[in-house]
Scaffold this motif. Structure first.
Motif, PDB file in Angstrom:
ATOM      1  N   GLN A  14       0.836  -1.207   0.000  1.00  0.00           N
ATOM      2  CA  GLN A  14       0.000   0.000   0.000  1.00  0.00           C
ATOM      3  C   GLN A  14       0.872   1.259   0.000  1.00  0.00           C
ATOM      4  OE1 GLN A  14      -0.568   2.138   2.912  1.00  0.00           O
ATOM      5  NE2 GLN A  14      -2.019   3.468   1.808  1.00  0.00           N
ATOM      6  N   MET A  15       1.971   1.259   0.803  1.00  0.00           N
ATOM      7  CA  MET A  15       2.837   2.435   0.872  1.00  0.00           C
ATOM      8  C   MET A  15       3.604   2.628  -0.424  1.00  0.00           C
ATOM      9  SD  MET A  15       4.368   2.133   4.744  1.00  0.00           S
ATOM     10  CE  MET A  15       5.282   3.650   4.613  1.00  0.00           C
ATOM     11  N   LEU A  16       3.878   1.539  -1.148  1.00  0.00           N
ATOM     12  CA  LEU A  16       4.584   1.648  -2.428  1.00  0.00           C
ATOM     13  C   LEU A  16       3.648   1.979  -3.585  1.00  0.00           C
ATOM     14  CD1 LEU A  16       7.050  -1.341  -2.062  1.00  0.00           C
ATOM     15  CD2 LEU A  16       7.624   1.093  -2.038  1.00  0.00           C
ATOM     16  N   GLY A  17       2.340   2.113  -3.325  1.00  0.00           N
ATOM     17  CA  GLY A  17       1.396   2.517  -4.345  1.00  0.00           C
ATOM     18  C   GLY A  17       0.809   1.396  -5.156  1.00  0.00           C
ATOM     19  N   LEU A  18       1.130   0.130  -4.838  1.00  0.00           N
ATOM     20  CA  LEU A  18       0.631  -0.982  -5.641  1.00  0.00           C
ATOM     21  C   LEU A  18      -0.878  -1.154  -5.492  1.00  0.00           C
ATOM     22  CD1 LEU A  18       3.478  -3.598  -5.088  1.00  0.00           C
ATOM     23  CD2 LEU A  18       3.097  -2.104  -7.056  1.00  0.00           C
ATOM     24  N   TRP A  19      -1.421  -0.855  -4.350  1.00  0.00           N
ATOM     25  CA  TRP A  19      -2.863  -0.962  -4.181  1.00  0.00           C
ATOM     26  C   TRP A  19      -3.584   0.068  -5.058  1.00  0.00           C
ATOM     27  CZ3 TRP A  19      -5.880  -3.571  -0.152  1.00  0.00           C
ATOM     28  CH2 TRP A  19      -5.147  -4.575   0.502  1.00  0.00           C
ATOM     29  N   HIS A  20      -3.020   1.285  -5.091  1.00  0.00           N
ATOM     30  CA  HIS A  20      -3.616   2.334  -5.923  1.00  0.00           C
ATOM     31  C   HIS A  20      -3.514   1.969  -7.400  1.00  0.00           C
ATOM     32  CE1 HIS A  20      -4.689   6.316  -7.330  1.00  0.00           C
ATOM     33  NE2 HIS A  20      -3.578   6.337  -8.058  1.00  0.00           N
ATOM     34  N   GLU A  21      -2.409   1.359  -7.760  1.00  0.00           N
ATOM     35  CA  GLU A  21      -2.226   1.004  -9.171  1.00  0.00           C
ATOM     36  C   GLU A  21      -3.131  -0.154  -9.589  1.00  0.00           C
ATOM     37  OE1 GLU A  21       1.230  -0.848 -12.129  1.00  0.00           O
ATOM     38  OE2 GLU A  21       1.749  -0.153 -10.115  1.00  0.00           O
ATOM     39  N   LEU A  22      -3.291  -1.177  -8.729  1.00  0.00           N
ATOM     40  CA  LEU A  22      -3.940  -2.410  -9.140  1.00  0.00           C
ATOM     41  C   LEU A  22      -5.413  -2.497  -8.760  1.00  0.00           C
ATOM     42  CD1 LEU A  22      -1.057  -4.877  -8.208  1.00  0.00           C
ATOM     43  CD2 LEU A  22      -1.575  -3.902 -10.455  1.00  0.00           C
ATOM     44  N   PHE A  23      -5.793  -1.923  -7.602  1.00  0.00           N
ATOM     45  CA  PHE A  23      -7.139  -2.194  -7.096  1.00  0.00           C
ATOM     46  C   PHE A  23      -7.970  -0.945  -6.816  1.00  0.00           C
ATOM     47  CE2 PHE A  23      -4.257  -5.481  -5.281  1.00  0.00           C
ATOM     48  CZ  PHE A  23      -4.650  -6.540  -6.081  1.00  0.00           C
ATOM     49  N   LEU A  24      -7.338   0.102  -6.274  1.00  0.00           N
ATOM     50  CA  LEU A  24      -8.130   1.186  -5.687  1.00  0.00           C
ATOM     51  C   LEU A  24      -7.911   2.518  -6.395  1.00  0.00           C
ATOM     52  CD1 LEU A  24      -7.445   0.258  -1.942  1.00  0.00           C
ATOM     53  CD2 LEU A  24      -9.432  -0.361  -3.339  1.00  0.00           C
ATOM     54  N   GLN A  25      -7.911   2.499  -7.746  1.00  0.00           N
ATOM     55  CA  GLN A  25      -7.705   3.760  -8.465  1.00  0.00           C
ATOM     56  C   GLN A  25      -8.834   4.745  -8.232  1.00  0.00           C
ATOM     57  OE1 GLN A  25      -6.789   3.268 -12.606  1.00  0.00           O
ATOM     58  NE2 GLN A  25      -5.347   1.585 -12.227  1.00  0.00           N
ATOM     59  N   ASN A  26     -10.027   4.275  -8.118  1.00  0.00           N
ATOM     60  CA  ASN A  26     -11.189   5.150  -7.946  1.00  0.00           C
ATOM     61  C   ASN A  26     -11.800   4.992  -6.548  1.00  0.00           C
ATOM     62  OD1 ASN A  26     -11.036   6.051 -10.655  1.00  0.00           O
ATOM     63  ND2 ASN A  26     -12.061   4.161 -11.335  1.00  0.00           N
ATOM     64  N   ALA A  27     -10.964   4.648  -5.557  1.00  0.00           N
ATOM     65  CA  ALA A  27     -11.466   4.470  -4.184  1.00  0.00           C
ATOM     66  C   ALA A  27     -10.564   5.238  -3.229  1.00  0.00           C
ATOM     67  CB  ALA A  27     -11.524   2.991  -3.804  1.00  0.00           C
ATOM     68  N   PRO A  28     -10.607   6.567  -3.269  1.00  0.00           N
ATOM     69  CA  PRO A  28      -9.724   7.353  -2.387  1.00  0.00           C
ATOM     70  C   PRO A  28     -10.007   7.112  -0.908  1.00  0.00           C
ATOM     71  CG  PRO A  28     -11.350   8.758  -3.447  1.00  0.00           C
ATOM     72  CD  PRO A  28     -11.430   7.429  -4.127  1.00  0.00           C
ATOM     73  N   PHE A  29     -11.282   6.865  -0.561  1.00  0.00           N
ATOM     74  CA  PHE A  29     -11.601   6.632   0.858  1.00  0.00           C
ATOM     75  C   PHE A  29     -10.898   5.377   1.378  1.00  0.00           C
ATOM     76  CE2 PHE A  29     -14.225   4.345   3.956  1.00  0.00           C
ATOM     77  CZ  PHE A  29     -14.161   5.241   5.016  1.00  0.00           C
ATOM     78  N   MET A  30     -10.924   4.324   0.578  1.00  0.00           N
ATOM     79  CA  MET A  30     -10.282   3.085   1.003  1.00  0.00           C
ATOM     80  C   MET A  30      -8.767   3.266   1.105  1.00  0.00           C
ATOM     81  SD  MET A  30     -12.402   0.799   1.757  1.00  0.00           S
ATOM     82  CE  MET A  30     -11.231  -0.546   1.856  1.00  0.00           C
ATOM     83  N   MET A  31      -8.186   3.995   0.150  1.00  0.00           N
ATOM     84  CA  MET A  31      -6.749   4.260   0.229  1.00  0.00           C
ATOM     85  C   MET A  31      -6.415   5.027   1.502  1.00  0.00           C
ATOM     86  SD  MET A  31      -4.823   3.082  -2.246  1.00  0.00           S
ATOM     87  CE  MET A  31      -3.458   4.225  -2.247  1.00  0.00           C
ATOM     88  N   ASP A  32      -7.236   5.998   1.831  1.00  0.00           N
ATOM     89  CA  ASP A  32      -7.002   6.793   3.032  1.00  0.00           C
ATOM     90  C   ASP A  32      -7.190   5.942   4.292  1.00  0.00           C
ATOM     91  OD1 ASP A  32      -6.401   9.372   4.195  1.00  0.00           O
ATOM     92  OD2 ASP A  32      -8.472   9.347   4.918  1.00  0.00           O
ATOM     93  N   LEU A  33      -8.242   5.109   4.298  1.00  0.00           N
ATOM     94  CA  LEU A  33      -8.524   4.262   5.468  1.00  0.00           C
ATOM     95  C   LEU A  33      -7.415   3.244   5.682  1.00  0.00           C
ATOM     96  CD1 LEU A  33     -10.424   3.264   7.704  1.00  0.00           C
ATOM     97  CD2 LEU A  33     -11.544   1.820   5.990  1.00  0.00           C
ATOM     98  N   LEU A  34      -6.971   2.596   4.606  1.00  0.00           N
ATOM     99  CA  LEU A  34      -5.952   1.571   4.755  1.00  0.00           C
ATOM    100  C   LEU A  34      -4.621   2.135   5.241  1.00  0.00           C
ATOM    101  CD1 LEU A  34      -6.620  -0.623   1.601  1.00  0.00           C
ATOM    102  CD2 LEU A  34      -7.096  -1.204   3.984  1.00  0.00           C
ATOM    103  N   SER A  35      -4.350   3.408   4.949  1.00  0.00           N
ATOM    104  CA  SER A  35      -3.102   4.014   5.411  1.00  0.00           C
ATOM    105  C   SER A  35      -3.056   4.103   6.936  1.00  0.00           C
ATOM    106  CB  SER A  35      -2.931   5.408   4.800  1.00  0.00           C
ATOM    107  OG  SER A  35      -3.965   6.281   5.241  1.00  0.00           O
TER     108      SER A  35
END
Length: 673
Positions: free
Chosen positions: A216-237
């Protein structure tokens, strides 16, 4: 397998240089401004506002409420499509302004919280912006970064060819990095299935959460799964590091065996497990702006506490703690670098940006080694414990054998003592029974004694009283001869009474052990003659002829005088009592084999064989009766037997019915002088 893991961990050191390699010759300047500052104001800002980036090319404002502006004048070495990459993907909003000559600025949007409609971001784990430049054309780039996370920015400019070359290499290393966590997770599951050690399950949970956090910190989640889910990216951090910290504390508590090694630390670390979840409610209230700084502080504190717990139990002799401390060095060290960079304590560098990722990878490998080392140490301790147990069991067997032998000896000894005690008890029982029988006989004899005493003393006493009364009443009427006859009668009755009392006293003294013999040299010939002379008057009264035969007139014996008189008196008086009128009584004294042999033979009714067996017992009454009405207590012969045996002699009787009886007494002569 662990050697391969170590090799992979060492290769992680190459990831950071690979990620930062580029031929970027641009000089970047940065400025910190309030969020309300517009692009037009920044564009016209004086030169004093701008500062040149350090040699590392990284800007670091830490946790701040301001925004970061970066600018550079860029002339590419190779015309065409250009790529601007930010090596930190954890930014909320990023805007790129591109100025070409006097043309209006072109705007590119990035950041995972930007509205999707305005984003011009390709699918990539880092923040990247694409723009074109003609040959010889230059451009001025303004980059605005706005985030509630640490403002840590590392911009890199590439040509397309350079970017793809660097990106391909970087993806290979990211694949190795992610594969490392996957491999270690599989290893921990297989190790748990083999050993059933709960530490491997704790390690699996920690690895899983740490691997998810790093991707998640390296951005792989944003690249592969959560491009349009900013809330989930913020929550998982917030959620992922919080859970990873909780599992780390749990792993440390169980690996260090704090429940046994230090109950106080076990309680404290258990509370830390729950306290590490505190950022979650903080996030719910204040968002990432409040939870992430708190999470950094809590991580440092609780990691330090687990290090202190490891040092404590290691000092107490718990050897597996050293493996834990070695494994924590890269993990905690990388975390401290990361947190120090976030708070602006440390100068910006690749280590402050990616030190946590590097430390997490190395730490994961080292923890696997620590678990293996602990397992080997425990197996060694178990083998040693088994060996010690076998030695102790052997010693116990030897002790048991020795104890068994000692116990058997004690049982035998106790059995012998018990047998002796039983023998003694039987002897005492026999003695008691014998004593009881003797007491019973004595009791019966005592009764007979009293009965005989009362009976035998009554008649002579009554006769004495009668004769005395007659003598007193008729004293004046009787002549002298008649008076003397009555006085003689009184004396005879008194003598009889005296004899009865003497016999009773003698037998009592004998039975009580108070009768003492005092032997002395005596001329028994003279004594026997004297006794016979005393009884001649009684013989004449019954018309008996007493014949005395002596072997010598001077036969000497060492004997008690009273005892000898008792023996002779009883035997001669008995012969007189039971001899019919007109018969003979033969008394003789002979010397035979060093003994003096006395014999008293009468011509009375004789004694049957049955009664001969009872002759010398106390209170024995024979079927024969005295021929002159004489009195008999039944004690005379028993006194004779005691006196004879006490003097070392023997007494006996030879008789047949109708042929009279012969009593003999044999006494040793002994020393007469």
């Amino acid at each position: 397998m662990l050697r391969h893991l170590v090799t992979l961990a060492l290769l992680l050191c190459c990831i950071l240089p690979q990620a930062s390699r580029a031929d970027d010759q641009a000089i970047w300047r940065f400025a910190e401004t309030p969020p309300s500052q517009s692009f037009e104001q920044i564009e016209r800002a004086p030169a004093e506002l701008w500062q040149t980036l350090p040699e590392t090319g990284i800007a670091n404002l830490g946790f701040t409420r301001n925004t970061l502006w970066l600018r550079t004048d860029y002339t590419p070495a190779e015309a065409g499509k250009q790529i601007l990459e930010l090596l930190n993907p954890q930014h909320d909003r990023v805007v790129l302004y591109i100025l070409r000559d006097d043309a209006p600025p072109e705007i590119r949007y990035g950041g995972f919280k930007q509205p999707p409609a305005r984003k011009a971001l390709s699918s990539y784990h880092n923040q990247i912006f694409e723009f074109d430049l003609e040959p010889g054309q230059s451009a001025t780039l303004f980059l605005n970064v706005d985030t509630v996370r640490p403002v840590l920015v590392w911009p890199r400019l590439y040509s397309v060819s350079e970017f793809f070359r660097t990106s391909s290499s970087e993806r290979i290393w990211l694949g190795i990095y992610c594969g490392l966590f996957i491999t270690l997770c599989l290893y921990s599951l297989m190790a748990w299935a083999t050993t059933r050690d709960s530490n491997y399950i704790d390690y699996f949970y920690f690895l899983s959460l740490m691997g998810l956090l790093q991707t998640q910190m390296l951005g792989l989640w944003h690249e592969l799964f959560l491009q349009n889910a900013p809330f989930m990216m913020d929550l998982l951090s917030t959620v992922l590091p919080t859970l990873a910290l909780a599992t780390l504390c749990r792993f440390a508590r169980n690996f260090l065996n704090l429940a046994d090694q230090s109950p106080a630390l076990h309680t404290l670390v258990t509370r830390c497990i729950w306290a590490s979840l505190l950022p979650l409610p903080v996030y719910a209230i204040g968002g990432s702006e409040a939870s992430i700084p708190l999470l950094d502080v809590v991580s440092v504190l609780f990691s330090g506490l687990t290090i202190a717990a490891g040092i404590h139990v290691l000092r107490n002799g718990y050897r597996p703690a050293r493996y834990y401390l070695l494994a924590q060095i890269p993990l905690v060290g990388g975390g401290l670098l990361y947190v120090g960079g976030n708070f602006g304590i440390l100068a910006p560098s690749p280590l402050t940006m990616f030190g946590f990722q590097l430390g997490a990878g190395l730490g994961a490998v080292m923890i696997a080694l620590a678990l293996a080392g602990k397992l080997r140490a425990l197996q060694k301790d178990q083998l040693q414990a088994n060996h010690d147990r076998l030695v102790a069991e052997q010693q116990l067997i030897e002790v048991l054998k020795e104890s068994e032998a000692r116990l058997e000896w004690r049982v035998q000894e106790r059995t012998r003592q018990l047998e002796e005690a039983l023998d003694l008890q039987r002897q005492q029982h026999d003695t008691l029974e014998s004593t009881n029988r003797r007491l019973k006989v004595l009791h019966e004899e005592r009764g007979a004694f009293l009965q005989i005493a009362a009976h035998d003393l009554k008649n002579p006493t009554a006769a004495i009283i009668s004769y005395s009364d007659l003598l007193r009443e008729r004293w004046g009427a009787w002549d002298e001869e008649k008076k003397l006859r009555r006085i003689g009668n009184i004396r005879s009755m008194a003598q009889l009474t005296f004899d009865i009392i003497r016999n009773l006293l003698d037998i009592d003294a004998i039975e009580s052990g108070h009768y003492v013999l005092r032997p002395a040299p005596l001329n028994v010939s003279q004594i026997l003659r004297s006794v016979c002379d005393d009884y001649r008057e009684r013989c004449d009264a019954k018309d008996l002829r007493l014949q005395l035969t002596l072997c010598s007139d001077n036969l000497m014996l060492r004997i008690d005088r009273t005892a000898l008189l008792q023996i002779l008196d009883n035997l001669i008086s008995n012969a007189i009592k039971y001899s019919p009128h007109g018969r003979n009584i033969h008394v003789s004294l002979e010397e035979e084999s060093g003994h003096a042999l006395f014999q008293i033979r009468d011509e009375g009714p004789g004694i049957s064989e049955e009664e001969q067996g009872k002759l010398f017992r106390k209170f024995t009454r024979l079927s024969a009766r005295p021929t002159g009405g004489e009195h008999s207590t039944g004690l005379g012969l028993s006194i004779v037997k005691y006196m004879t045996e006490a003097s070392g002699g023997q007494v006996g009787c030879i008789s047949r019915l109708g042929e009279g009886a012969t009593f003999f007494v044999s006494l040793p002569r002994g020393q007469t002088a």
